[in-house]
Structure formats: C-alpha cells, structure tokens
Design a protein around this motif. Structure first.
Motif, mmCIF file in Angstrom:
data_model
loop_
_atom_site.group_PDB
_atom_site.id
_atom_site.type_symbol
_atom_site.label_atom_id
_atom_site.label_comp_id
_atom_site.label_asym_id
_atom_site.label_seq_id
_atom_site.Cartn_x
_atom_site.Cartn_y
_atom_site.Cartn_z
ATOM 1 N N GLY A 243 15.319 -5.913 -39.214
ATOM 2 C CA GLY A 243 16.986 -4.157 -39.184
ATOM 3 C C GLY A 243 16.925 -4.221 -37.848
ATOM 4 N N PHE A 244 17.070 -5.564 -37.401
ATOM 5 C CA PHE A 244 17.793 -4.774 -35.897
ATOM 6 C C PHE A 244 19.604 -5.088 -36.721
ATOM 7 N N THR A 245 20.386 -4.636 -35.142
ATOM 8 C CA THR A 245 21.618 -5.142 -35.721
ATOM 9 C C THR A 245 21.985 -6.339 -34.586
ATOM 10 N N ILE A 246 22.735 -6.774 -35.251
ATOM 11 C CA ILE A 246 22.822 -8.812 -35.010
ATOM 12 C C ILE A 246 24.251 -8.843 -34.006
ATOM 13 N N SER A 247 24.411 -9.760 -32.626
ATOM 14 C CA SER A 247 25.455 -9.826 -32.054
ATOM 15 C C SER A 247 25.384 -11.133 -32.754
ATOM 16 N N ILE A 248 26.516 -12.617 -33.519
ATOM 17 C CA ILE A 248 26.352 -13.438 -33.467
ATOM 18 C C ILE A 248 27.305 -14.136 -32.287
ATOM 19 N N GLY A 302 34.787 -18.188 -42.319
ATOM 20 C CA GLY A 302 34.846 -18.810 -41.444
ATOM 21 C C GLY A 302 35.645 -19.902 -41.334
ATOM 22 N N GLU A 303 36.507 -19.661 -42.519
ATOM 23 C CA GLU A 303 37.536 -21.438 -42.889
ATOM 24 C C GLU A 303 38.486 -20.141 -42.674
ATOM 25 N N THR A 304 39.413 -18.996 -41.790
ATOM 26 C CA THR A 304 40.065 -18.568 -41.479
ATOM 27 C C THR A 304 39.931 -18.807 -39.568
ATOM 28 N N ASP A 305 41.450 -18.276 -39.531
ATOM 29 C CA ASP A 305 41.611 -17.929 -37.969
ATOM 30 C C ASP A 305 40.507 -17.108 -36.936
ATOM 31 N N LEU A 306 39.832 -16.266 -38.355
ATOM 32 C CA LEU A 306 39.163 -14.516 -37.277
ATOM 33 C C LEU A 306 37.771 -14.988 -36.944
ATOM 34 N N ILE A 307 37.359 -16.769 -37.420
ATOM 35 C CA ILE A 307 36.369 -17.238 -36.824
ATOM 36 C C ILE A 307 36.345 -18.489 -36.399
ATOM 37 N N ASP A 308 35.984 -18.517 -35.231
ATOM 38 C CA ASP A 308 36.113 -19.235 -34.141
ATOM 39 C C ASP A 308 35.689 -19.651 -33.303
ATOM 40 N N MET A 309 35.502 -19.921 -32.487
ATOM 41 C CA MET A 309 34.654 -20.082 -30.741
ATOM 42 C C MET A 309 34.675 -18.735 -30.132
ATOM 43 N N THR A 310 35.742 -18.396 -30.076
ATOM 44 C CA THR A 310 36.436 -17.553 -29.878
ATOM 45 C C THR A 310 36.031 -15.556 -30.295
ATOM 46 N N THR A 311 35.169 -16.057 -31.273
ATOM 47 C CA THR A 311 34.779 -14.523 -32.201
ATOM 48 C C THR A 311 32.958 -14.786 -31.875
ATOM 49 N N THR A 312 32.462 -13.009 -31.895
ATOM 50 C CA THR A 312 31.421 -13.101 -32.288
ATOM 51 C C THR A 312 31.680 -12.169 -32.843
ATOM 52 N N ILE A 313 30.635 -11.773 -33.888
ATOM 53 C CA ILE A 313 30.338 -11.013 -34.841
ATOM 54 C C ILE A 313 29.384 -10.136 -35.096
ATOM 55 N N LEU A 314 29.332 -8.939 -35.303
ATOM 56 C CA LEU A 314 28.468 -8.106 -35.257
ATOM 57 C C LEU A 314 28.115 -7.569 -36.714
ATOM 58 N N VAL A 315 26.683 -7.768 -36.785
ATOM 59 C CA VAL A 315 25.656 -7.077 -38.378
ATOM 60 C C VAL A 315 25.203 -5.859 -38.250
ATOM 61 N N GLY A 316 26.149 -5.267 -39.351
ATOM 62 C CA GLY A 316 24.965 -3.661 -39.173
ATOM 63 C C GLY A 316 23.492 -3.343 -39.788
ATOM 64 N N ASN A 317 22.798 -3.025 -38.927
ATOM 65 C CA ASN A 317 21.661 -2.987 -40.249
ATOM 66 C C ASN A 317 21.064 -2.037 -41.450
ATOM 67 N N GLU A 318 20.237 -1.611 -41.923
ATOM 68 C CA GLU A 318 20.450 -0.879 -43.385
ATOM 69 C C GLU A 318 21.203 0.245 -43.006
ATOM 70 N N ASP A 319 20.727 1.011 -41.745
ATOM 71 C CA ASP A 319 21.325 2.930 -42.019
ATOM 72 C C ASP A 319 23.222 2.623 -40.997
ATOM 73 N N THR A 320 23.721 1.469 -40.943
ATOM 74 C CA THR A 320 25.107 0.956 -40.123
ATOM 75 C C THR A 320 25.969 1.675 -41.542
ATOM 76 N N TYR A 321 26.868 2.132 -41.133
ATOM 77 C CA TYR A 321 28.176 2.667 -42.504
ATOM 78 C C TYR A 321 29.796 2.289 -41.808
ATOM 79 N N VAL A 322 30.017 3.020 -43.092
ATOM 80 C CA VAL A 322 31.653 2.403 -42.038
ATOM 81 C C VAL A 322 32.746 4.240 -42.432
ATOM 82 N N TRP A 323 33.506 4.607 -41.552
ATOM 83 C CA TRP A 323 33.201 5.975 -41.059
ATOM 84 C C TRP A 323 35.088 6.292 -41.112
ATOM 85 N N ASP A 324 35.938 6.146 -41.097
ATOM 86 C CA ASP A 324 37.718 6.218 -41.030
ATOM 87 C C ASP A 324 37.971 5.421 -40.193
#
Ligand SMILES: C[S@@+](CC[C@H](N)C(=O)[O-])C[C@H]1O[C@@H](n2cnc3c(N)ncnc32)[C@H](O)[C@@H]1O
Length: 339
Positions: A243-248, A302-324
């Motif tokens: 359940g950690f948040t993850i930085s990839i 993964g097949e778009t310009d958004l994700i390459d070797m200059t990208t960091t991905i931040l995965v939320g945990n079970e409590d993470t939500y999106v607001w505004d």
C-alpha cells in the motif's frame, strides 16, 4: 534522461590534459570538451592520460547486460603527482535553472571543471557554463568512464563537479563516485568529497499533480541494466501489496517496453484500475507534460510521447483520490482531527 538526446556538442572539442590547459574560453555548453586524455572515454576507446598514465576503457553498455560492455576503471591514486583538488557531486533538480538550489549554483561556480551527461550540461545556466574553466560532457551511458573522468581530474589537482539531474543520491552517481574513488586506492577525504543535494524527480513531479506522495512512499526504477527484471518485479509486488505510494523512475524505453507492461500488470494485481496515477514528463523542462490518469489506462500510455525516459510516474495508494484536478493522498490527519 532523454533517450533522444545522445549527441555531443563538438564544435570546439578539445583534448584535455587534465591540467586545465584547454579552457572553454568563456563558452557556453556548445564549447565543451568531449575528448579527454584524463581517464575518460565516451565510446569503445582507450585513452592515455596526460595526467598520470590513466587508461580507462568504456563501452556504451547502457541497456545491455553483456559482460563485454562493462566499463573498467583505469588509473590509481599512485598515478597522480599533484595535490588533489575537490570532487563534488551536484544535483541540478528537475532541469531549469530556477529549480536548482542556491547551494548547487554556488558549488558549480566554485569549481574549475564540470563533468556530466550532455543533456544536463545543456541545462546549466549560461553564467555557470561561461565561467567554468573546462566542461567535459559525454552522451548518455558511459556513466563509469564519466565518473572516473571527474575523479581523475580531481586527483590531478582540479576542483571538479560531477552533475546529474535531481539528487545525486537517487539513481545517480554519488555512490558510484565513492566506489571508484575507493577502487583507485584514493579516499573520499583526500578529495574532500561532498554531495550537494537537488530536488529529486519524484518530488518535482509530485508538485505538478498536487499531493500524491504525502504518506509512506517507495521509489522503483524499471531500468534493468543494473537491476535484473525478476528483482524489479518482486520489489514491485512487495511495494504494491503493502500500500505504499510509488514513484516509478526510468519507466519506458523502446528496449524495455516489456518492463513497463509487466509493471502495469503487477500494479493491477494489487490495486484497483481506478487508482489515480500522476504521469509527469520533463518536469521543469520546455517539453513538460502532465496528466492524471487511472491505473487501468496507464499501459496504453506507454506508446505515447507522455511516457519515456524523462517521465516519472506516481501511483497513488488505496486512499489517494482526485479532487479539483489534483491528486490527494491523505496523511492521516482526518483520523485524529475534525476538519
Ligand atoms: C537515472 S534517473 C535520475 C534520477 C535523479 N537523480 C533524481 O533525483 O530525480 C533518471 C530518471 O529520473 C526521472 N526524471 C529525471 N528528470 C525528470 C524530469 N525532469 N521530469 C520527470 N522525470 C524525470 C525519470 O524517471 C528518468 O528516467
């Protein structure tokens, strides 16, 4: 690191003898040294040092796992006669000059030589590159020879900075520098080795998408040229399950799209597809792009310009939500306080 940016700037490349005889003459990053005689080599070459007989061979083994691609350390401390200068590992933060700390700028202004990956050298503010006596840059990979180059220049009596994005302690060269110093029979104290921290990509990127990492967080790198994929997979399982948040970091390259696919698969084994994920490409750089998506949508990106070797991905945990339009990972205050 950008996989695209592997060219060197060679319009005024000079041969360095490590003794600072070939200065950049106040030039910007375009006038940097790429050919060194001080222990460094950028490709499959061996160079003889003019500052103590160093020979360093380096193959560009980035992404490859063959033993043939291993870089070897050359000169030892006994090959140098000068009183050593200082070596400092400086973290530049995300990329733009305003993302650098004042301490990092001061450290770079204080050294004679700056050594780094070409992309990072190009990110330095002009006032720093203009003032540097010598700049030595090499394209992506060759980390061992580049780090050794910095060390040899310091052992030859120069004050040297080795630079990198983010922080020198996050998937970066601070540890490698100490390992190579030790293998040369030198000491960190003799070089007055210092680390100047920078803002790591996870934090720069988190800032772009709100507050995704506020609680316990673990970083995982998907680059398998240093850590094998079964190890990365088992770490991902453990982190996602707990359940950690993850930085990839190092999420995707053409050579390792399977790693990214596997990563998405593992995350979906442990987290619902609706889990918020922040995807930040090139934080603080001209081509910055940011999106908040759901975990179930990640693999297709993964097949778009958004994700390459200059990208960091931040995965939320079970409590993470999106607001505004921002990711929110509660710290836990809500369990103790009313607000
Ligand atoms: C070898 S690691 C270096 C990490 C760096 N030392 C740090 O502290 O952030 C390179 C990875 O850092 C991440 N990264 C570096 N700069 C970035 C930026 N400006 N925006 C997003 N991610 C970045 C990417 O995941 C990239 O693949």
């Amino acid at each position: 690191m950008s996989t695209d940016d592997t060219t060197t700037t060679d319009d005024a490349s000079t041969e360095s003898s490590c003794g600072a005889s070939t200065a950049t003459d106040g030039g910007a990053a375009a006038e940097t040294t790429t050919d060194s005689a001080c222990g460094g080599a950028t490709t499959d070459t061996t160079t003889e040092s003019a500052c103590g007989g160093a020979t360093s061979s380096s193959s560009s083994g980035c992404g490859a796992s063959s033993d043939d691609d291993e870089e070897e350390v050359g000169a030892t401390v006994d090959d140098f006669e000068a009183d050593p200068g200082q070596l400092v590992a400086v973290g530049l933060g995300p990329g733009q000059p305003e993302g650098m700390t004042a301490r990092a700028k001061r450290a770079l202004a204080d050294v004679d030589h700056i050594v780094g990956y070409t992309t990072y050298v190009e990110l330095l503010p002009d006032e720093i590159t203009d003032d540097a006596e010598e700049i030595y840059d090499t394209p992506m990979c060759g980390e061992v020879s580049r780090t050794e180059e910095a060390i040899d220049r310091a052992l030859a009596g120069n004050d040297v900075a080795i630079i990198g994005s983010g922080d020198p302690n996050v998937y970066a060269l601070a540890g490698l520098a100490l390992e190579i110093i030790e293998s040369k029979g030198a000491t960190a104290s003799a070089l007055d080795f210092d680390v100047v921290p920078g803002v790591p990509a996870a934090q720069s990127c988190a800032a772009r998408v709100g507050a995704p990492l506020v609680n316990d967080t673990v970083s995982v790198s998907l680059s398998d040229h240093l850590t094998d994929m079964p190890t990365i997979e088992s770490r991902l399982h453990a982190v996602a399950k707990e359940g950690f948040t993850i930085s990839i970091y190092n999420p995707w390259s053409r050579k390792r799209r399977e790693n990214f696919e596997k990563c998405c698969e593992i995350l979906l084994e442990h987290r619902p597809p609706e889990t918020p994920v922040g995807v930040v490409h090139g934080a603080g750089r001209e081509d910055e792009q940011t999106e908040i998506v759901e975990l179930g949508e990640l693999e297709a990106l993964g097949e778009t310009d958004l994700i390459d070797m200059t990208t960091t991905i931040l995965v939320g945990n079970e409590d993470t939500y999106v607001w505004d339009d921002r990711m929110v990972t509660p710290r836990g205050y809500e369990t103790k306080y009313d607000y």
